[in-house]
Design a protein around this motif. Sequence first.
Motif, PDB file in Angstrom:
ATOM      1  N   LEU A  29       0.885  -1.206  -0.005  1.00 16.31           N
ATOM      2  CA  LEU A  29      -0.055  -0.031   0.021  1.00 16.31           C
ATOM      3  C   LEU A  29       0.982   1.351   0.108  1.00 16.31           C
ATOM      4  CD1 LEU A  29      -2.738  -0.980   2.517  1.00 16.31           C
ATOM      5  CD2 LEU A  29      -3.154  -0.478  -0.227  1.00 16.31           C
ATOM      6  N   SER A  30       1.966   1.017   0.882  1.00 22.63           N
ATOM      7  CA  SER A  30       2.890   2.365   0.818  1.00 22.63           C
ATOM      8  C   SER A  30       3.488   2.757  -0.526  1.00 22.63           C
ATOM      9  CB  SER A  30       3.581   2.354   2.144  1.00 22.63           C
ATOM     10  OG  SER A  30       4.486   1.338   1.998  1.00 22.63           O
ATOM     11  N   VAL A  31       4.073   1.633  -1.109  1.00 22.12           N
ATOM     12  CA  VAL A  31       4.622   1.900  -2.153  1.00 22.12           C
ATOM     13  C   VAL A  31       3.831   2.318  -3.338  1.00 22.12           C
ATOM     14  CG1 VAL A  31       5.985   0.512  -4.139  1.00 22.12           C
ATOM     15  CG2 VAL A  31       6.536   0.221  -1.763  1.00 22.12           C
ATOM     16  N   HIS A  32       2.320   1.731  -3.368  1.00 20.31           N
ATOM     17  CA  HIS A  32       1.561   2.326  -4.233  1.00 20.31           C
ATOM     18  C   HIS A  32       1.056   3.774  -3.940  1.00 20.31           C
ATOM     19  CE1 HIS A  32      -2.326   2.937  -6.017  1.00 20.31           C
ATOM     20  NE2 HIS A  32      -2.299   1.775  -6.901  1.00 20.31           N
ATOM     21  N   HIS A  36       2.226   6.311  -7.206  1.00 24.09           N
ATOM     22  CA  HIS A  36       0.829   6.789  -7.943  1.00 24.09           C
ATOM     23  C   HIS A  36       0.539   8.094  -7.432  1.00 24.09           C
ATOM     24  CE1 HIS A  36       0.782   3.246 -10.683  1.00 24.09           C
ATOM     25  NE2 HIS A  36       0.808   2.677  -9.387  1.00 24.09           N
ATOM     26  N   GLY A  37       0.874   8.376  -5.954  1.00 22.96           N
ATOM     27  CA  GLY A  37       0.141   9.461  -5.452  1.00 22.96           C
ATOM     28  C   GLY A  37      -1.186   9.504  -4.961  1.00 22.96           C
ATOM     29  N   ARG A  38      -1.803   8.410  -5.047  1.00 23.21           N
ATOM     30  CA  ARG A  38      -3.201   8.062  -4.619  1.00 23.21           C
ATOM     31  C   ARG A  38      -3.241   6.869  -3.804  1.00 23.21           C
ATOM     32  NH1 ARG A  38      -6.262   5.704  -9.434  1.00 23.21           N
ATOM     33  NH2 ARG A  38      -8.003   5.749  -7.883  1.00 23.21           N
ATOM     34  N   MET A  39      -4.255   6.592  -3.161  1.00 18.36           N
ATOM     35  CA  MET A  39      -4.529   5.552  -2.532  1.00 18.36           C
ATOM     36  C   MET A  39      -5.339   4.467  -3.230  1.00 18.36           C
ATOM     37  SD  MET A  39      -2.915   6.008   0.233  1.00 18.36           S
ATOM     38  CE  MET A  39      -3.199   4.619   1.046  1.00 18.36           C
ATOM     39  N   PRO A  40      -5.243   3.197  -3.240  1.00 16.11           N
ATOM     40  CA  PRO A  40      -6.092   2.078  -3.860  1.00 16.11           C
ATOM     41  C   PRO A  40      -7.395   1.898  -2.938  1.00 16.11           C
ATOM     42  CG  PRO A  40      -4.150   1.016  -2.695  1.00 16.11           C
ATOM     43  CD  PRO A  40      -4.145   2.414  -2.774  1.00 16.11           C
ATOM     44  N   GLY A  41      -8.479   1.922  -3.612  1.00 15.85           N
ATOM     45  CA  GLY A  41      -9.740   1.744  -3.100  1.00 15.85           C
ATOM     46  C   GLY A  41     -10.471   3.010  -2.275  1.00 15.85           C
ATOM     47  N   ARG A  42     -11.908   3.047  -2.652  1.00  9.84           N
ATOM     48  CA  ARG A  42     -12.517   4.396  -2.102  1.00  9.84           C
ATOM     49  C   ARG A  42     -12.247   4.604  -0.767  1.00  9.84           C
ATOM     50  NH1 ARG A  42     -15.159   7.290  -5.506  1.00  9.84           N
ATOM     51  NH2 ARG A  42     -15.683   5.969  -7.255  1.00  9.84           N
ATOM     52  N   LEU A  44      -9.739   4.228   1.383  1.00 14.62           N
ATOM     53  CA  LEU A  44      -8.705   4.761   1.827  1.00 14.62           C
ATOM     54  C   LEU A  44      -8.316   6.007   1.320  1.00 14.62           C
ATOM     55  CD1 LEU A  44      -6.086   1.780   1.601  1.00 14.62           C
ATOM     56  CD2 LEU A  44      -6.762   3.090   3.734  1.00 14.62           C
ATOM     57  N   GLN A  45      -9.072   6.454  -0.199  1.00 16.91           N
ATOM     58  CA  GLN A  45      -8.884   7.671  -0.927  1.00 16.91           C
ATOM     59  C   GLN A  45      -9.606   8.682  -0.007  1.00 16.91           C
ATOM     60  OE1 GLN A  45     -10.159   7.124  -4.597  1.00 16.91           O
ATOM     61  NE2 GLN A  45      -8.772   6.019  -5.412  1.00 16.91           N
ATOM     62  N   ARG A  46     -10.701   8.328   0.721  1.00  8.64           N
ATOM     63  CA  ARG A  46     -11.528   9.195   1.621  1.00  8.64           C
ATOM     64  C   ARG A  46     -10.516   9.645   2.906  1.00  8.64           C
ATOM     65  NH1 ARG A  46     -16.692   6.149   1.545  1.00  8.64           N
ATOM     66  NH2 ARG A  46     -16.870   5.877  -0.568  1.00  8.64           N
ATOM     67  N   ALA A  47     -10.048   8.752   3.340  1.00 12.41           N
ATOM     68  CA  ALA A  47      -9.446   8.820   4.647  1.00 12.41           C
ATOM     69  C   ALA A  47      -8.064   9.544   4.706  1.00 12.41           C
ATOM     70  CB  ALA A  47      -9.201   7.420   5.253  1.00 12.41           C
ATOM     71  N   VAL A  48      -7.440   9.290   3.720  1.00 16.70           N
ATOM     72  CA  VAL A  48      -6.020   9.758   3.460  1.00 16.70           C
ATOM     73  C   VAL A  48      -5.965  10.835   2.462  1.00 16.70           C
ATOM     74  CG1 VAL A  48      -3.598   9.397   2.831  1.00 16.70           C
ATOM     75  CG2 VAL A  48      -4.836   7.614   3.886  1.00 16.70           C
ATOM     76  N   ARG A  49      -5.407  12.122   3.176  1.00 11.71           N
ATOM     77  CA  ARG A  49      -5.386  13.280   2.447  1.00 11.71           C
ATOM     78  C   ARG A  49      -4.351  13.445   1.623  1.00 11.71           C
ATOM     79  NH1 ARG A  49      -8.298  17.792   6.276  1.00 11.71           N
ATOM     80  NH2 ARG A  49     -10.196  16.721   6.355  1.00 11.71           N
ATOM     81  N   PHE A  50      -3.118  12.955   2.059  1.00  8.33           N
ATOM     82  CA  PHE A  50      -1.745  13.336   1.284  1.00  8.33           C
ATOM     83  C   PHE A  50      -1.110  11.919   1.205  1.00  8.33           C
ATOM     84  CE2 PHE A  50       1.061  17.019   0.658  1.00  8.33           C
ATOM     85  CZ  PHE A  50       2.029  16.255   0.280  1.00  8.33           C
ATOM     86  N   PRO A  51      -1.610  11.168   0.296  1.00  7.30           N
ATOM     87  CA  PRO A  51      -0.972   9.747   0.047  1.00  7.30           C
ATOM     88  C   PRO A  51       0.449   9.435   0.084  1.00  7.30           C
ATOM     89  CG  PRO A  51      -2.613  10.216  -1.708  1.00  7.30           C
ATOM     90  CD  PRO A  51      -2.336  11.538  -0.837  1.00  7.30           C
ATOM     91  N   ARG A  52       1.091  10.548  -0.472  1.00  7.52           N
ATOM     92  CA  ARG A  52       2.638  10.249  -0.621  1.00  7.52           C
ATOM     93  C   ARG A  52       3.239  10.452   0.688  1.00  7.52           C
ATOM     94  NH1 ARG A  52       3.543  12.552  -6.387  1.00  7.52           N
ATOM     95  NH2 ARG A  52       3.481  10.647  -7.262  1.00  7.52           N
TER      96      ARG A  52
END
Length: 90
Positions: A29-32, A36-42, A44-52
């Motif tokens: 998950l962290s390498v992704h 890519h600069g975004r989280m996999p799955g909806r 995680l995308q809602r929960a994490v504001r700054f994926p990198r």
Amino acid sequence: MIFRFTASDLWLLLGALGGLALAITCLALSVHALVHGRMPGRPLQRAVRFPRLWGAGVLLAVFALGRHSTWLLAGAVGIVIFGHVVKRAR
């Protein structure tokens, strides 16, 4: 020579395998997130504001757990929290 496993040996083995599976999942998950600069799955995308930032913190946390470093783990948890809280500048 006959190897005999007790119930406590089995629980120890299952715990170690579960920890290894969790570490591999966190690394993936962290390498992704870093690449890519975004989280996999909806969710995680809602929960994490700054994926990198989150991805770097999780990588550091897995490394800290492997090295048994409490201070490094505390810093990694702080970075992961910042990844959840900090908004991106647009």
